[in-house]
Design a protein around this motif. Structure first.
Motif, short mmCIF file in Angstrom:
data_model
loop_
_atom_site.label_atom_id
_atom_site.label_comp_id
_atom_site.label_asym_id
_atom_site.label_seq_id
_atom_site.Cartn_x
_atom_site.Cartn_y
_atom_site.Cartn_z
N VAL A 93 0.84 -1.19 0.00
CA VAL A 93 0.00 0.00 0.00
C VAL A 93 0.88 1.25 0.00
CG1 VAL A 93 -1.62 1.34 1.42
CG2 VAL A 93 -2.00 -1.10 1.05
N LYS A 94 2.01 1.17 0.68
CA LYS A 94 2.96 2.29 0.67
C LYS A 94 3.40 2.62 -0.75
CE LYS A 94 7.39 3.86 2.54
NZ LYS A 94 8.53 3.54 3.45
N GLN A 95 3.78 1.60 -1.51
CA GLN A 95 4.20 1.84 -2.90
C GLN A 95 3.07 2.41 -3.74
OE1 GLN A 95 5.38 -2.25 -3.53
NE2 GLN A 95 7.57 -1.75 -3.49
N ARG A 96 1.86 1.87 -3.55
CA ARG A 96 0.71 2.35 -4.33
C ARG A 96 0.42 3.83 -4.03
NH1 ARG A 96 -3.76 -0.39 -6.45
NH2 ARG A 96 -2.22 -2.02 -6.91
N LEU A 97 0.47 4.17 -2.76
CA LEU A 97 0.20 5.56 -2.38
C LEU A 97 1.30 6.51 -2.86
CD1 LEU A 97 -1.17 5.04 1.24
CD2 LEU A 97 -2.48 5.79 -0.75
N LEU A 98 2.55 6.09 -2.70
CA LEU A 98 3.65 6.95 -3.14
C LEU A 98 3.61 7.21 -4.64
CD1 LEU A 98 6.63 5.61 -0.97
CD2 LEU A 98 5.41 7.78 -0.71
N SER A 99 3.22 6.19 -5.40
CA SER A 99 3.17 6.35 -6.86
C SER A 99 2.01 7.24 -7.31
CB SER A 99 3.07 4.98 -7.54
OG SER A 99 1.85 4.34 -7.21
N SER A 112 -12.23 2.02 -2.36
CA SER A 112 -11.98 0.58 -2.43
C SER A 112 -10.84 0.18 -1.51
CB SER A 112 -11.66 0.18 -3.88
OG SER A 112 -11.28 -1.18 -3.95
N MET A 113 -9.77 0.98 -1.51
CA MET A 113 -8.63 0.69 -0.64
C MET A 113 -9.04 0.76 0.83
SD MET A 113 -4.91 2.59 -0.36
CE MET A 113 -4.25 1.84 -1.87
N ALA A 114 -9.81 1.79 1.17
CA ALA A 114 -10.25 1.95 2.56
C ALA A 114 -11.10 0.77 3.01
CB ALA A 114 -11.02 3.26 2.70
N ALA A 175 1.46 6.08 10.67
CA ALA A 175 2.18 5.70 9.46
C ALA A 175 1.61 6.45 8.25
CB ALA A 175 2.08 4.19 9.24
N PHE A 176 0.30 6.56 8.20
CA PHE A 176 -0.33 7.32 7.11
C PHE A 176 0.07 8.79 7.17
CE2 PHE A 176 -3.16 3.76 6.22
CZ PHE A 176 -3.45 3.94 4.87
N SER A 177 -0.06 9.40 8.34
CA SER A 177 0.16 10.85 8.45
C SER A 177 1.62 11.24 8.24
CB SER A 177 -0.31 11.35 9.82
OG SER A 177 0.42 10.75 10.87
N SER A 178 2.54 10.36 8.63
CA SER A 178 3.96 10.70 8.52
C SER A 178 4.54 10.42 7.14
CB SER A 178 4.77 9.93 9.57
OG SER A 178 4.69 8.53 9.35
N THR A 179 3.94 9.48 6.41
CA THR A 179 4.50 9.07 5.11
C THR A 179 3.66 9.51 3.93
OG1 THR A 179 5.33 7.09 6.26
CG2 THR A 179 5.48 7.09 3.87
N HIS A 180 2.37 9.66 4.15
CA HIS A 180 1.46 9.94 3.03
C HIS A 180 0.60 11.17 3.33
CE1 HIS A 180 2.71 5.93 1.85
NE2 HIS A 180 2.23 5.46 2.99
N ASP A 185 -8.72 11.86 4.95
CA ASP A 185 -10.04 11.33 4.57
C ASP A 185 -9.99 9.83 4.31
OD1 ASP A 185 -11.11 13.85 4.79
OD2 ASP A 185 -11.08 14.27 2.64
N LEU A 186 -8.88 9.38 3.73
CA LEU A 186 -8.71 7.95 3.47
C LEU A 186 -8.69 7.17 4.77
CD1 LEU A 186 -8.06 5.45 1.78
CD2 LEU A 186 -5.67 6.18 1.71
N PHE A 187 -7.96 7.67 5.76
CA PHE A 187 -7.90 6.94 7.02
C PHE A 187 -9.24 6.99 7.75
CE2 PHE A 187 -6.85 6.00 11.42
CZ PHE A 187 -6.09 4.86 11.25
N ALA A 188 -9.93 8.11 7.66
CA ALA A 188 -11.26 8.20 8.27
C ALA A 188 -12.20 7.17 7.65
CB ALA A 188 -11.83 9.61 8.09
N SER A 189 -12.08 6.97 6.35
CA SER A 189 -12.90 5.96 5.67
C SER A 189 -12.51 4.56 6.10
CB SER A 189 -12.75 6.11 4.15
OG SER A 189 -13.61 5.24 3.46
N ILE A 190 -11.22 4.32 6.33
CA ILE A 190 -10.77 3.03 6.85
C ILE A 190 -11.46 2.72 8.17
CG2 ILE A 190 -8.79 1.81 7.87
CD1 ILE A 190 -7.02 3.18 5.73
N LEU A 191 -11.52 3.73 9.06
CA LEU A 191 -12.15 3.52 10.36
C LEU A 191 -13.66 3.29 10.22
CD1 LEU A 191 -10.34 6.12 12.68
CD2 LEU A 191 -9.83 3.69 12.34
#
Length: 222
Positions: A93-99, A112-114, A175-180, A185-191
């Motif tokens: 997921v890190k690679q997908r987000l960075l790209s 879909s990812m969330a 991890a999301f906030s420091s790297t991406h 909103d993506l993390f809120a959707s995950i929750l």
């Protein structure tokens, strides 16, 4: 049996190898070998290491039975402190987000990812498995079907405590906030998907707010 192959990762606890051939499996396999801690008495070290290997394998199997997608365990070699498991073909997921970061994830199906991440974590915590190291590097998307695979259960353990599960989520949030950037909103959707998939999520999400508050206080104090 001792793992022989290409070293692809070394952490504080283990070395991870890729074995190009293993039984009849085309992709070979991953061998995760825990190494000895020389500062411990050898007998104690063997006991503790064996316990960690067994615990990791059990957590993987427990999650697999719950319907999560995790690497299939092929063999557990306790004397050599090594787990032989499926080599997942895909990207993290890190690679997908960075790209997709340069255009602020415009081409990424964030919903879909969330859903995939939140649903997987709900299943894991419903089994009382705490991952212990949830990062975007330990979440993978399979090439063949896009399934979300949770990997690296080296620090996993079983706990019924909402606090432990809340910390698990907090580690991933950090991890999301420091790297991406711009993934709030993506993390809120995950929750949201986590809450839908786990009946006991309310208590954990309340604890998550408490853990966040403690984290902010520590940041202010330094």
């Amino acid at each position: 049996m001792r793992a022989q192959g290409k070293l692809i990762k070394q952490g504080a606890e283990a070395r991870v190898y890729h074995l190009p051939t293993f039984l009849t499996i085309q992709e070979g396999c991953i061998a995760k070998e825990r190494f000895a801690k020389t500062y411990r008495h050898p007998d104690l070290d063997r006991t503790l290491t064996a316990r960690r290997v067994i615990q990791e394998a059990r957590c993987l199997q427990k999650c697999k039975k719950s319907g999560m997608d995790t690497p299939t365990v092929y063999l557990v070699d306790i004397p050599e402190a090594t787990i032989y498991m499926e080599c997942v073909v895909g990207e993290t997921v890190k690679q997908r987000l960075l790209s997709n970061q340069s255009n602020y994830y415009a081409d990424l199906d964030q919903e879909s990812m969330a859903e995939k991440i939140g649903t997987s974590l709900a299943k894991m915590h419903a089994q009382d498995v705490v991952h212990g190291d949830l990062t975007t590097s330990n979440l993978m998307l399979r090439d063949n079907n896009g399934s979300l695979v949770v990997i690296d259960f080296g620090l996993s353990y079983v706990s019924v405590l909402p606090e432990d599960k809340a910390v698990d989520l907090y580690v991933l949030e950090r991890a999301f906030s420091s790297t991406h950037p711009k993934t709030e909103d993506l993390f809120a959707s995950i929750l949201e998907h986590y809450a839908k998939g786990y009946k006991k999520s309310r208590t954990i999400l309340t604890k998550l707010d408490e853990v966040r508050l403690r984290g902010r206080k520590r940041s202010m104090i330094g």
